[in-house]
Write a protein that holds these residues in place. Structure first.
Motif, short mmCIF file in Angstrom:
data_model
loop_
_atom_site.label_atom_id
_atom_site.label_comp_id
_atom_site.label_asym_id
_atom_site.label_seq_id
_atom_site.Cartn_x
_atom_site.Cartn_y
_atom_site.Cartn_z
N ALA A 14 52.44 4.44 63.96
CA ALA A 14 53.42 5.46 63.59
C ALA A 14 53.34 6.66 64.54
N ILE A 15 52.11 7.00 64.99
CA ILE A 15 51.98 8.10 65.94
C ILE A 15 52.67 7.75 67.25
N VAL A 17 55.17 5.72 67.61
CA VAL A 17 56.61 5.80 67.38
C VAL A 17 57.05 7.27 67.33
N ALA A 18 56.27 8.10 66.63
CA ALA A 18 56.65 9.50 66.48
C ALA A 18 56.67 10.22 67.83
N PHE A 19 55.75 9.85 68.73
CA PHE A 19 55.74 10.47 70.05
C PHE A 19 57.01 10.14 70.83
#
Lengths: 185, 91
Positions: A14-15, A17-19
């Motif tokens: 998820a990190i 993807v979030a980046f």
């Protein structure tokens, strides 16, 4: 693999993807908006360790294959993985594994703070640039029908940004381990 | 969607290569965590801006990752408390 490992893998995926969604953080001196996803990949390897880091990247690739817009700029879909830049995507998995393995192997000893930070940075350079490009460049050459030298030369444009990201990722991983150490796997 | 992923991975699961239930759990967790992480990012950025700090990637991402790691234990406990992974016959 415990549930906690599954959760950690999912969190780092998820990190990553979030980046891809975060508006580019202004880095002093570099006007190019650098996509931060490789930073997430390096962090996954450097914080979680080789197996879980590679699993987090593989999970991102699975999301891409499912057709979710998880890559930077909202890209996604099976076509990306099979296209010219797919090798770099597959290289993420190798990069996270190499980074995690190197840090596990050389970064666990005692030594001064700056030495351990240096090991982190070197591992991120070796994995994030070495391993990722080792898969990405031949793939690009094969998929785009270019000679391999041209593909390598074209990829050279990304090296300065990736170097900067590797240094940042190494420092972040060092900072995280100092505040909240978790065993690497 | 999760049922579909689990179904699609079923052949690999039967050969013992991967655990389809865990993979589909991980996929759903990613989808749920992305907005949560963006919220964390915004909170940390606001907290630092309130103290008059410029955006600094190092000072921004370290707390983000630490917070995320700390949250992982709670999430794992919550998942286990709900009886995951389900018992399967024949294993």
């Amino acid at each position: 693999m415990t549930i906690r490992d599954v959760v950690l893998i999912a969190l780092f995926a998820a990190i990553i993807v979030a980046f891809g969604l975060v508006p580019a953080i202004p880095v002093a001196g570099i006007p190019v908006p650098v996509t931060l996803q490789t930073l997430g990949v390096m962090l996954a390897g450097a914080v979680l360790g080789p197996k879980r880091g590679a699993a987090a990247c593989a999970l991102v690739i699975l999301l891409v294959v499912l057709g979710l817009p998880v890559l930077s700029g909202g890209r996604g879909g099976l076509g990306i993985l099979l296209g010219p830049s797919g090798g770099f995507l597959v290289g993420f998995v190798a990069a996270a594994f190499v980074i995690g393995w190197l840090i596990q192997r050389f970064g666990q000893g005692r030594g001064l703070g700056w030495q351990r930070a240096g090991v982190n940075i070197l591992a991120c350079v070796a994995g994030g640039i070495g391993a990722c490009y080792a898969l990405g460049i031949p793939w690009l050459a094969a998929a785009a029908g270019l000679p391999i030298e041209t593909a390598a030369l074209g990829s050279l444009a990304f090296v300065p940004g990736d170097l900067a990201k590797a240094v940042v990722a190494g420092l972040i991983a060092h900072g995280v381990r100092r505040v909240y150490p978790i065993p690497m796997k | 969607m999760l049922a579909a992923i689990e179904r699609a991975l079923e052949p690999l699961d039967r050969r013992g290569l991967i655990d389809a239930a865990r993979v589909s759990l991980a996929v759903s967790l990613v989808l749920r965590f992305v907005p949560a992480i963006l919220d964390h990012y915004r909170e940390i950025r606001e907290a630092q801006a309130a103290r008059g700090l410029q955006a600094n990637p190092l000072a921004l991402v370290v707390p983000l990752v630490v917070r995320t790691l700390k949250g992982a234990d709670d999430v794992a406990a919550a998942i286990e408390a709900r009886g995951f992974p389900p018992e399967r016959p024949g294993r």
